[in-house]
Design a protein around this motif. Structure first.
Motif, short mmCIF file in Angstrom:
data_model
loop_
_atom_site.label_atom_id
_atom_site.label_comp_id
_atom_site.label_asym_id
_atom_site.label_seq_id
_atom_site.Cartn_x
_atom_site.Cartn_y
_atom_site.Cartn_z
N LYS A 127 -26.76 -48.94 83.66
CA LYS A 127 -25.96 -49.09 84.87
C LYS A 127 -24.84 -50.10 84.63
N ILE A 128 -23.62 -49.63 84.74
CA ILE A 128 -22.45 -50.47 84.56
C ILE A 128 -21.70 -50.53 85.89
N ASP A 129 -21.33 -51.73 86.31
CA ASP A 129 -20.68 -51.91 87.61
C ASP A 129 -19.16 -52.06 87.51
N LEU A 130 -18.66 -52.32 86.30
CA LEU A 130 -17.22 -52.50 86.11
C LEU A 130 -16.88 -52.30 84.63
N LEU A 131 -15.83 -51.52 84.35
CA LEU A 131 -15.31 -51.39 82.99
C LEU A 131 -14.07 -52.26 82.87
N CYS A 132 -14.03 -53.12 81.85
CA CYS A 132 -12.90 -54.02 81.64
C CYS A 132 -12.32 -53.82 80.24
N PHE A 133 -11.00 -53.82 80.14
CA PHE A 133 -10.38 -53.79 78.81
C PHE A 133 -8.93 -54.25 78.91
N THR A 134 -8.39 -54.63 77.75
CA THR A 134 -6.98 -55.02 77.67
C THR A 134 -6.13 -53.78 77.44
N VAL A 160 -12.53 -49.67 87.36
CA VAL A 160 -11.88 -50.15 86.14
C VAL A 160 -10.99 -51.35 86.45
N MET A 161 -11.13 -52.39 85.62
CA MET A 161 -10.24 -53.54 85.66
C MET A 161 -9.48 -53.59 84.34
N VAL A 162 -8.15 -53.64 84.40
CA VAL A 162 -7.32 -53.64 83.20
C VAL A 162 -6.48 -54.91 83.13
N ASP A 163 -6.57 -55.59 81.99
CA ASP A 163 -5.72 -56.73 81.68
C ASP A 163 -4.44 -56.18 81.04
N SER A 164 -3.34 -56.19 81.81
CA SER A 164 -2.06 -55.69 81.30
C SER A 164 -1.09 -56.83 81.06
N VAL A 165 -1.63 -57.98 80.69
CA VAL A 165 -0.81 -59.18 80.50
C VAL A 165 0.29 -58.95 79.47
N SER A 166 -0.02 -58.29 78.35
CA SER A 166 0.98 -58.07 77.31
C SER A 166 1.62 -56.69 77.35
N ALA A 167 1.34 -55.93 78.39
CA ALA A 167 1.86 -54.56 78.46
C ALA A 167 2.83 -54.34 79.60
N ALA A 181 -8.84 -49.67 89.52
CA ALA A 181 -9.13 -50.48 90.71
C ALA A 181 -8.25 -51.71 90.78
N VAL A 182 -8.22 -52.49 89.70
CA VAL A 182 -7.41 -53.71 89.66
C VAL A 182 -6.75 -53.83 88.30
N MET A 183 -5.49 -54.27 88.30
CA MET A 183 -4.76 -54.52 87.07
C MET A 183 -4.08 -55.87 87.18
N THR A 184 -4.08 -56.63 86.10
CA THR A 184 -3.51 -57.97 86.10
C THR A 184 -2.35 -58.08 85.12
N SER A 185 -1.53 -59.09 85.32
CA SER A 185 -0.48 -59.41 84.35
C SER A 185 0.00 -60.84 84.61
N CYS A 186 1.19 -61.15 84.10
CA CYS A 186 1.75 -62.50 84.25
C CYS A 186 3.26 -62.40 84.23
N SER A 187 3.92 -63.52 84.40
CA SER A 187 5.38 -63.53 84.53
C SER A 187 6.14 -63.62 83.22
#
Length: 366
Positions: A127-134, A160-167, A181-187
């Motif tokens: 049982k997986i509750d969240l998939l995370c990757f860069t 799905v949570m995606v780290d799109s900091v460098s993309a 579901a959620v995607m993150t990044s930075c300035s």
């Protein structure tokens, strides 16, 4: 102070228009001037992320944005599957464990993207509750097949949570269409602005999951607070806390600049710059860190092949050419160098001085 041009994967070189946003007297984080800049930036960022959902601009960095996103999506005792493609995958693990959840690391073969079918099998095993990757693993310059991975998770009923900091800002993002579901990044990377801000994009269909969370949400790090603050005070005080005001104004200008160029044109420019650099490196006898088809549009990793230590090249380019690139990361620190091509540096003309400097350096090694 001597200006060293940055070809590092963040902070990147920024335009004079963005830098000018920091000039002048101190400005407030409340009132119509700030509110208009903040809301304009969030609405424009929706277009870059590819979502109609809420985008939070928060003080800090991409790492903090990751922690906020993961904390919002996981309860204590739940389990996240993390695709382990390098150092920044480990940062995701820290965030998962920091909110009292369990992190299961799935190794990704070196130089290769994650296999969606292998991910499908992993999601079926427990049982997986969240998939995370860069989206892009900055340490290796690997681009993941984000749409295919998100589709597999969606079929398994796993958000799905995606780290799109460098993309983000260098290649296509479609949060809504891809079922993220959620995607993150930075300035300070692909959006070509100054450091100081984290970004969290939340798809509309992710809010019921976030609202149903039963374990502690945090205070300033609670994404619900950020959404609610905009709903009640968008014209005066849309942020939950005091912001780095100049950074918000700079981001507003940078994102507007990206949209004025046209996102498709911007992405084509980044991929053209990458392909030019990769061809040039191979022409000089270097091997690339990542296989063709999985190379990031904004940063390229090159193997030294034992010809020199990457720190020697980095120092040489700073001292002799006024250019700064990056070495490797972690165990491959001296065996790899990385050249970023983001923002205005995503062009053949901007990269030619880097190649000239590299050729000059190689001449000193013979």
């Amino acid at each position: 102070m001597t200006h060293i041009r940055n070809f590092t994967p963040g902070p990147v070189e920024v335009s004079s228009e963005v830098l000018a946003a920091q000039d002048g007297p101190q400005r407030l984080h409340v009132g119509p001037e700030f509110a208009q800049a903040y809301m304009r930036a969030t609405e424009n960022l929706q277009k870059v992320f590819g979502t109609s959902g809420h985008v939070a601009i928060v003080p800090g960095c991409g790492t903090l944005a990751n922690e906020m996103a993961i904390r919002a999506m996981l309860d204590v005792g739940q389990t996240a599957l993390i695709l382990d493609a390098g150092y920044f995958s480990t940062i995701l693990k820290w965030a998962v464990e920091g909110c009292g959840a369990k992190a299961v690391m799935m190794p990704v073969p070196e130089g290769k993207p994650a296999d969606p079918e292998a991910v499908r099998a992993a999601l079926a095993e427990q049982k997986i509750d969240l998939l995370c990757f860069t989206h892009v693993e900055t340490s290796t310059t690997l681009l993941q097949p984000i749409e295919a991975l998100a589709k597999v998770a969606q079929e398994a009923g796993v958000p799905v949570m995606v780290d799109s900091v460098s993309a983000l800002g260098t290649c296509l993002s479609r949060v809504d269409d891809w079922g993220i579901a959620v995607m993150t990044s930075c300035s300070q990377k692909g959006l070509e602005s100054i450091p100081g801000l984290g970004l969290v994009a939340v798809a509309e269909n992710a809010w019921p999951r976030i609202e149903a969370k039963t374990s502690p949400r945090g205070g300033v790090t609670d994404l619900l607070r950020w959404r609610n603050q905009v709903e009640v005070a968008r014209d005066w005080h849309p942020s939950v806390t005091t912001m780095p005001v100049a950074a918000v104004h700079a981001l507003d200008i940078a994102v507007g600049k990206a949209l004025s160029e046209g996102l498709d044109a911007r992405y084509d420019r980044h991929s053209t710059a990458r392909d030019f650099l990769c061809d040039a490196m191979e022409g000089l006898g270097f091997d690339l860190l990542i296989d063709a088809g999985s190379r990031a549009a904004g940063v390229t990793g090159v193997k030294t092949g034992g010809r020199f230590n990457s720190s020697e090249l980095v120092a040489y380019l700073v001292e002799n050419h006024g250019l700064r690139i990056a070495g490797g990361f972690g165990t491959n620190r001296e065996e790899v160098f990385r050249v970023a091509h983001m923002g205005d540096h995503a062009s053949i003309s901007a990269l030619r001085p880097v190649l000239a400097g590299l050729e000059s350096f190689l001449a000193t090694q013979s």
